[in-house]
Write a protein that holds these residues in place. Structure first.
Motif, short mmCIF file in Angstrom:
data_model
loop_
_atom_site.label_atom_id
_atom_site.label_comp_id
_atom_site.label_asym_id
_atom_site.label_seq_id
_atom_site.Cartn_x
_atom_site.Cartn_y
_atom_site.Cartn_z
N LYS A 71 35.04 8.43 44.34
CA LYS A 71 34.06 9.41 44.87
C LYS A 71 34.04 9.36 46.39
O LYS A 71 34.02 10.40 47.05
CB LYS A 71 32.66 9.10 44.34
CG LYS A 71 32.38 9.61 42.97
CD LYS A 71 30.92 9.32 42.59
CE LYS A 71 30.63 9.80 41.20
NZ LYS A 71 29.23 9.58 40.79
N ALA A 72 34.05 8.17 46.94
CA ALA A 72 34.03 8.03 48.41
C ALA A 72 35.30 8.61 49.01
O ALA A 72 35.25 9.30 50.04
CB ALA A 72 33.88 6.56 48.79
N LEU A 73 36.44 8.37 48.40
CA LEU A 73 37.71 8.90 48.92
C LEU A 73 37.76 10.42 48.80
O LEU A 73 38.24 11.10 49.72
CB LEU A 73 38.89 8.25 48.21
CG LEU A 73 39.09 6.76 48.52
CD1 LEU A 73 40.10 6.14 47.55
CD2 LEU A 73 39.51 6.55 49.97
N VAL A 74 37.25 10.96 47.70
CA VAL A 74 37.18 12.42 47.55
C VAL A 74 36.30 13.00 48.65
O VAL A 74 36.65 14.01 49.27
CB VAL A 74 36.65 12.81 46.15
CG1 VAL A 74 36.22 14.27 46.10
CG2 VAL A 74 37.70 12.52 45.08
N SER A 75 35.18 12.36 48.90
CA SER A 75 34.27 12.83 49.95
C SER A 75 34.96 12.80 51.31
O SER A 75 34.86 13.75 52.09
CB SER A 75 33.01 11.95 49.97
OG SER A 75 32.19 12.30 51.05
N VAL A 79 35.96 16.21 53.84
CA VAL A 79 35.25 16.41 55.11
C VAL A 79 36.19 15.98 56.24
O VAL A 79 36.46 14.80 56.41
CB VAL A 79 33.93 15.59 55.16
CG1 VAL A 79 33.23 15.81 56.48
CG2 VAL A 79 33.05 15.96 53.99
N GLY A 80 36.67 16.94 56.99
CA GLY A 80 37.70 16.66 57.99
C GLY A 80 37.26 15.90 59.21
O GLY A 80 38.08 15.34 59.92
N ASP A 81 35.97 15.82 59.50
CA ASP A 81 35.54 15.20 60.75
C ASP A 81 35.09 13.75 60.61
O ASP A 81 34.63 13.14 61.56
CB ASP A 81 34.43 16.03 61.41
CG ASP A 81 33.18 16.13 60.56
OD1 ASP A 81 33.24 15.79 59.37
OD2 ASP A 81 32.15 16.58 61.10
N ARG A 82 35.25 13.16 59.44
CA ARG A 82 34.87 11.75 59.26
C ARG A 82 36.02 10.85 59.67
O ARG A 82 37.18 11.23 59.64
CB ARG A 82 34.46 11.48 57.81
CG ARG A 82 33.10 12.15 57.53
CD ARG A 82 32.60 12.00 56.15
NE ARG A 82 32.43 10.63 55.71
CZ ARG A 82 32.16 10.32 54.45
NH1 ARG A 82 32.04 11.29 53.55
NH2 ARG A 82 32.02 9.07 54.09
N ASP A 83 35.69 9.65 60.05
CA ASP A 83 36.66 8.68 60.55
C ASP A 83 37.49 8.12 59.39
O ASP A 83 36.95 7.70 58.37
CB ASP A 83 35.90 7.54 61.25
CG ASP A 83 36.79 6.65 62.08
OD1 ASP A 83 37.98 6.52 61.76
OD2 ASP A 83 36.27 6.08 63.05
N CYS A 84 38.80 8.08 59.57
CA CYS A 84 39.68 7.58 58.53
C CYS A 84 39.53 6.07 58.33
O CYS A 84 40.05 5.52 57.35
CB CYS A 84 41.12 7.95 58.79
SG CYS A 84 41.95 6.95 60.04
N VAL A 85 38.83 5.39 59.22
CA VAL A 85 38.59 3.96 59.06
C VAL A 85 37.86 3.69 57.74
O VAL A 85 38.08 2.68 57.09
CB VAL A 85 37.81 3.39 60.27
CG1 VAL A 85 37.32 1.98 60.02
CG2 VAL A 85 38.69 3.44 61.52
N GLU A 86 37.02 4.64 57.33
CA GLU A 86 36.32 4.49 56.06
C GLU A 86 37.31 4.43 54.90
O GLU A 86 37.17 3.58 54.01
CB GLU A 86 35.34 5.65 55.84
CG GLU A 86 34.17 5.66 56.81
CD GLU A 86 33.27 6.86 56.58
OE1 GLU A 86 32.65 6.94 55.50
OE2 GLU A 86 33.21 7.73 57.48
N ALA A 87 38.30 5.29 54.92
CA ALA A 87 39.33 5.27 53.86
C ALA A 87 40.13 3.98 53.92
O ALA A 87 40.42 3.36 52.90
CB ALA A 87 40.25 6.48 53.99
#
Length: 160
Positions: A71-75, A79-87
Motif C-alpha cells: 500500500k505504501a509503495l502504491v501510494s 504521487v510524483g512529488d514524494r521523496d523516493c527515500v521512502e521507497a
C-alpha cells in the motif's frame, strides 16, 4: 484487436495481470485498488489503468512485500512529488528481513543435509526406530529462535 482504453472485466483483468479474480476482489475490498464501476448487470469493470496498478501490486507481492508495504509503495508510485527515500527505506527494511530469513534457511539447509548424509552413512536400510533423522527431529532439547524456526544443530549419532 483489443482497445487498450476500453474498460476491462474482472476476468480479463485477471488474465492480463496474472492474478486470480479473488485476489483482485480482495485488493479492491482493502482499498489497494480503486473500486470498480458496475455495469447495470452488476458486473465489475475496471479502467485500463487498473492493469498497470495490479501488475505493480503483483510484482510487489511477488517480492514478498507485505500488504501494508505494498500500500505504501502504491501510494508513493501514484504521487510524483514524494521523496523516493521512502521507497528505499521500505525496500531496505524488507531486504534486511529477507537476508535474515535467508541466513535462517541456509542454517536449516546445512542441518538437513547433515541429517540426510548421516542417515545414509549410519542407519539407512535399518529399522525406522533407529533412524538418526527421526531421533534428531524428535529431540525435545532442540532449541527454537524467537521467530519459531528450529535452531540448526549437529545431527545425532546413530546407536548412541
Amino acid at each position: 484487436m483489443n482497445n487498450p482504453s476500453a474498460p476491462l472485466t474482472i476476468g480479463a483483468l485477471a488474465q492480463r495481470t496474472g492474478l486470480n479474480v479473488s485476489a483482485i476482489r480482495y485488493y479492491e475490498e482493502i482499498g489497494l485498488i480503486p473500486a470498480a464501476t458496475r455495469r447495470p448487470s452488476g458486473h465489475r469493470v475496471y479502467s485500463a489503468g487498473a492493469e498497470d496498478l495490479l501488475t505493480f501490486i503483483r510484482r510487489c507481492r511477488g517480492f514478498g512485500f507485505s500488504v501494508e508495504d505494498t500500500k505504501a509503495l502504491v501510494s508513493l508510485a501514484s504521487v510524483g512529488d514524494r521523496d523516493c527515500v521512502e521507497a528505499r527505506d521500505i525496500a531496505q527494511m524488507h531486504l534486511h528481513a529477507v537476508r535474515e530469513r535467508l541466513a535462517e534457511l541456509q542454517g536449516l539447509e546445512r542441518t538437513l543435509s547433515a541429517y540426510v548424509t548421516d542417515c545414509g552413512a549410519q542407519c539407512a536400510g535399518g529399522p525406522a526406530s533407529g533412524c538418526t533423522i527421526l531421533k534428531d527431529l524428535g529431540d525435545a532439547g532442540a532449541g527454537r529462535t524467537t521467530a519459531g524456526a528450529i535452531t540448526p544443530r549437529p545431527p545425532a549419532r546413530c546407536c548412541g
